[in-house]
Design a protein around this motif. Structure first.
Motif, PDB file in Angstrom:
ATOM      1  N   ALA A 142       1.011  -1.292  -0.115  1.00 45.39           N
ATOM      2  CA  ALA A 142       0.127   0.039   0.183  1.00 45.39           C
ATOM      3  C   ALA A 142       0.788   1.295  -0.024  1.00 45.39           C
ATOM      4  O   ALA A 142       0.757   2.226  -0.751  1.00 45.39           O
ATOM      5  N   HIS A 143       2.042   1.355   0.948  1.00 44.41           N
ATOM      6  CA  HIS A 143       2.681   2.338   0.671  1.00 44.41           C
ATOM      7  C   HIS A 143       3.283   2.609  -0.432  1.00 44.41           C
ATOM      8  O   HIS A 143       3.457   3.681  -0.906  1.00 44.41           O
ATOM      9  N   ARG A 144       4.024   1.512  -0.946  1.00 41.41           N
ATOM     10  CA  ARG A 144       4.804   1.676  -2.511  1.00 41.41           C
ATOM     11  C   ARG A 144       3.653   2.296  -3.509  1.00 41.41           C
ATOM     12  O   ARG A 144       4.287   2.953  -4.158  1.00 41.41           O
ATOM     13  N   LEU A 145       2.505   1.768  -3.419  1.00 43.09           N
ATOM     14  CA  LEU A 145       1.457   2.220  -4.439  1.00 43.09           C
ATOM     15  C   LEU A 145       1.002   3.709  -4.281  1.00 43.09           C
ATOM     16  O   LEU A 145       0.725   4.353  -5.277  1.00 43.09           O
ATOM     17  N   LEU A 146       1.146   4.079  -2.817  1.00 38.73           N
ATOM     18  CA  LEU A 146       0.722   5.625  -2.742  1.00 38.73           C
ATOM     19  C   LEU A 146       1.816   6.481  -2.661  1.00 38.73           C
ATOM     20  O   LEU A 146       1.614   7.672  -2.558  1.00 38.73           O
ATOM     21  N   SER A 147       3.089   6.115  -2.483  1.00 35.14           N
ATOM     22  CA  SER A 147       4.012   6.949  -2.523  1.00 35.14           C
ATOM     23  C   SER A 147       4.226   7.794  -3.571  1.00 35.14           C
ATOM     24  O   SER A 147       4.418   7.602  -4.713  1.00 35.14           O
ATOM     25  N   LYS A 206       6.850   7.091  -6.301  1.00 29.00           N
ATOM     26  CA  LYS A 206       6.728   6.009  -7.231  1.00 29.00           C
ATOM     27  C   LYS A 206       6.053   6.484  -8.584  1.00 29.00           C
ATOM     28  O   LYS A 206       6.089   5.724  -9.647  1.00 29.00           O
ATOM     29  N   HIS A 207       5.188   7.335  -8.453  1.00 28.74           N
ATOM     30  CA  HIS A 207       4.438   7.977  -9.704  1.00 28.74           C
ATOM     31  C   HIS A 207       3.582   7.023 -10.287  1.00 28.74           C
ATOM     32  O   HIS A 207       3.592   6.770 -11.569  1.00 28.74           O
ATOM     33  N   VAL A 208       2.839   6.042  -9.437  1.00 27.23           N
ATOM     34  CA  VAL A 208       2.162   4.874  -9.850  1.00 27.23           C
ATOM     35  C   VAL A 208       0.888   5.868 -10.645  1.00 27.23           C
ATOM     36  O   VAL A 208       0.217   6.441  -9.943  1.00 27.23           O
ATOM     37  N   PRO A 209       0.447   5.224 -11.783  1.00 25.87           N
ATOM     38  CA  PRO A 209      -0.596   5.954 -12.699  1.00 25.87           C
ATOM     39  C   PRO A 209      -1.696   5.325 -12.317  1.00 25.87           C
ATOM     40  O   PRO A 209      -1.801   4.128 -11.643  1.00 25.87           O
ATOM     41  N   LYS A 210      -2.675   6.306 -12.279  1.00 29.60           N
ATOM     42  CA  LYS A 210      -4.073   5.719 -11.959  1.00 29.60           C
ATOM     43  C   LYS A 210      -5.100   6.335 -13.243  1.00 29.60           C
ATOM     44  O   LYS A 210      -4.787   7.560 -13.408  1.00 29.60           O
ATOM     45  N   THR A 211      -5.813   5.879 -13.780  1.00 27.57           N
ATOM     46  CA  THR A 211      -6.549   6.113 -14.891  1.00 27.57           C
ATOM     47  C   THR A 211      -8.153   6.031 -14.633  1.00 27.57           C
ATOM     48  O   THR A 211      -8.448   5.352 -14.031  1.00 27.57           O
ATOM     49  N   TYR A 212      -8.655   7.298 -15.075  1.00 33.29           N
ATOM     50  CA  TYR A 212     -10.037   7.431 -14.808  1.00 33.29           C
ATOM     51  C   TYR A 212     -10.788   7.733 -16.015  1.00 33.29           C
ATOM     52  O   TYR A 212     -10.552   8.229 -16.986  1.00 33.29           O
ATOM     53  N   TYR A 222      -0.511  10.840 -12.189  1.00 28.12           N
ATOM     54  CA  TYR A 222       0.687  10.140 -11.304  1.00 28.12           C
ATOM     55  C   TYR A 222       0.640  10.575  -9.991  1.00 28.12           C
ATOM     56  O   TYR A 222       1.770  10.625  -9.419  1.00 28.12           O
ATOM     57  N   GLU A 223      -0.288  11.332  -9.535  1.00 29.54           N
ATOM     58  CA  GLU A 223      -0.329  11.496  -7.916  1.00 29.54           C
ATOM     59  C   GLU A 223      -1.590  11.282  -7.491  1.00 29.54           C
ATOM     60  O   GLU A 223      -2.616  11.093  -8.291  1.00 29.54           O
ATOM     61  N   GLY A 224      -2.015  11.673  -6.344  1.00 30.73           N
ATOM     62  CA  GLY A 224      -3.357  11.433  -5.753  1.00 30.73           C
ATOM     63  C   GLY A 224      -3.932  12.676  -4.817  1.00 30.73           C
ATOM     64  O   GLY A 224      -4.068  12.346  -3.728  1.00 30.73           O
ATOM     65  N   LYS A 225      -3.660  13.972  -5.456  1.00 30.01           N
ATOM     66  CA  LYS A 225      -4.312  14.903  -4.569  1.00 30.01           C
ATOM     67  C   LYS A 225      -5.496  14.712  -4.059  1.00 30.01           C
ATOM     68  O   LYS A 225      -6.395  14.343  -4.872  1.00 30.01           O
ATOM     69  N   PHE A 226      -6.244  15.562  -3.374  1.00 37.61           N
ATOM     70  CA  PHE A 226      -7.586  15.427  -2.709  1.00 37.61           C
ATOM     71  C   PHE A 226      -8.360  15.828  -3.798  1.00 37.61           C
ATOM     72  O   PHE A 226      -8.241  17.070  -4.403  1.00 37.61           O
ATOM     73  N   HIS A 227      -9.583  15.179  -4.253  1.00 37.85           N
ATOM     74  CA  HIS A 227     -10.382  15.616  -5.465  1.00 37.85           C
ATOM     75  C   HIS A 227      -9.588  15.817  -6.599  1.00 37.85           C
ATOM     76  O   HIS A 227     -10.072  16.714  -7.345  1.00 37.85           O
TER      77      HIS A 227
END
Length: 240
Positions: free
Chosen positions: A123-128, A131-137, A186-191
């Motif tokens: 979880a920590h690695r995916l959210l770090s 790491k710039h883990v991509p998320k597609t919407y 490649y990041e996960g800021k609020f909203h």
């Protein structure tokens, strides 16, 4: 050398009851390890190589579980909440006993791919952020999304609090009064997705996450449904 664990901890992890209840099972002669009745629940056992049974049922122990959920609207990404139903409320007791938690958050009105696990390191690695883990919407957006928006997202946009986002990859599926798009960030800021479109004077009216890392949401999962990841899927996620 195999790592040994206390029998009561192992069985509690799998939902066989509290440690007190498991102690009663042992004293009643209902727990065996490699065919031998174990009367003491504090006995250390080899979970990898020993055959452990409760009654006639052989247990399948694993330290971590990994669940892919198609999160529905109206449910929050949390382990508990006094006002709203949570994603953990949607899963069976056998998985809740592992103390799973959602990896990251989807807004209450956002649907789609959500990983639940008890593997804190993954979880920590995916959210770090490093790491710039991509998320597609996939999203419906009020207003015509144009090539100008694609270029703006490619450069990064300035959010309402002054934060400049990293470049995002915007794909237009349909440009109309309500547009349909795909966006990879490649990041996960609020909203973040909603705020990125607000930065170009548009409004997201429907949002669904369709992938995390290199792993895509199983299209056979109905809203609110979930399943364990296969070994191949876990490998994909670990290597994202």
């Amino acid at each position: 050398m195999a790592k040994k664990q206390r029998l009561d901890k192992v069985l509690a992890h799998l939902g066989y009851g509290s440690r007190k209840e498991i102690n009663r099972l042992c004293k009643g002669g209902l727990v065996t390890v490699d065919g031998e009745v174990i009367k003491s629940s504090s006995t250390h056992v080899d979970t990898e190589n020993s055959i452990i049974k409760v009654g006639d049922e052989e247990i399948n122990y694993r330290e971590f579980v990994y669940l892919m959920m198609n999160k529905p609207d109206g449910v929050i990404s949390a382990t508990e909440d006094s006002r709203h139903q949570t994603v953990v409320d949607l899963i069976d007791a056998e998985y809740r006993s592992f103390d799973v938690f959602p990896v990251g958050r989807l807004d209450i009105d956002t649907e789609g791919f959500l990983l639940l696990t008890n593997d804190g390191k993954l979880a920590h690695r995916l959210l770090s952020p490093k790491k710039h883990v991509p998320k597609t919407y996939y999203a419906h957006v009020e207003g015509k999304v144009t090539e100008t928006d694609i270029e703006a997202f490619k450069r990064g946009v300035t959010l309402d609090d002054g934060y400049e986002t990293k470049p995002g990859e915007l794909t237009i599926l349909k440009s109309d009064t309500v547009s349909e798009i795909k966006l990879t960030i490649y990041e996960g800021k609020f909203h973040q997705v909603k705020r990125m479109f607000e930065a170009v004077d548009k409004k997201v009216v429907y949002l669904k996450r369709i992938s995390m890392g290199n792993l895509k949401l199983d299209e056979n999962l109905e809203l609110g449904e979930y399943r364990e990841l296969t070994e191949a899927e876990l490998e994909i996620l670990v290597n994202s």
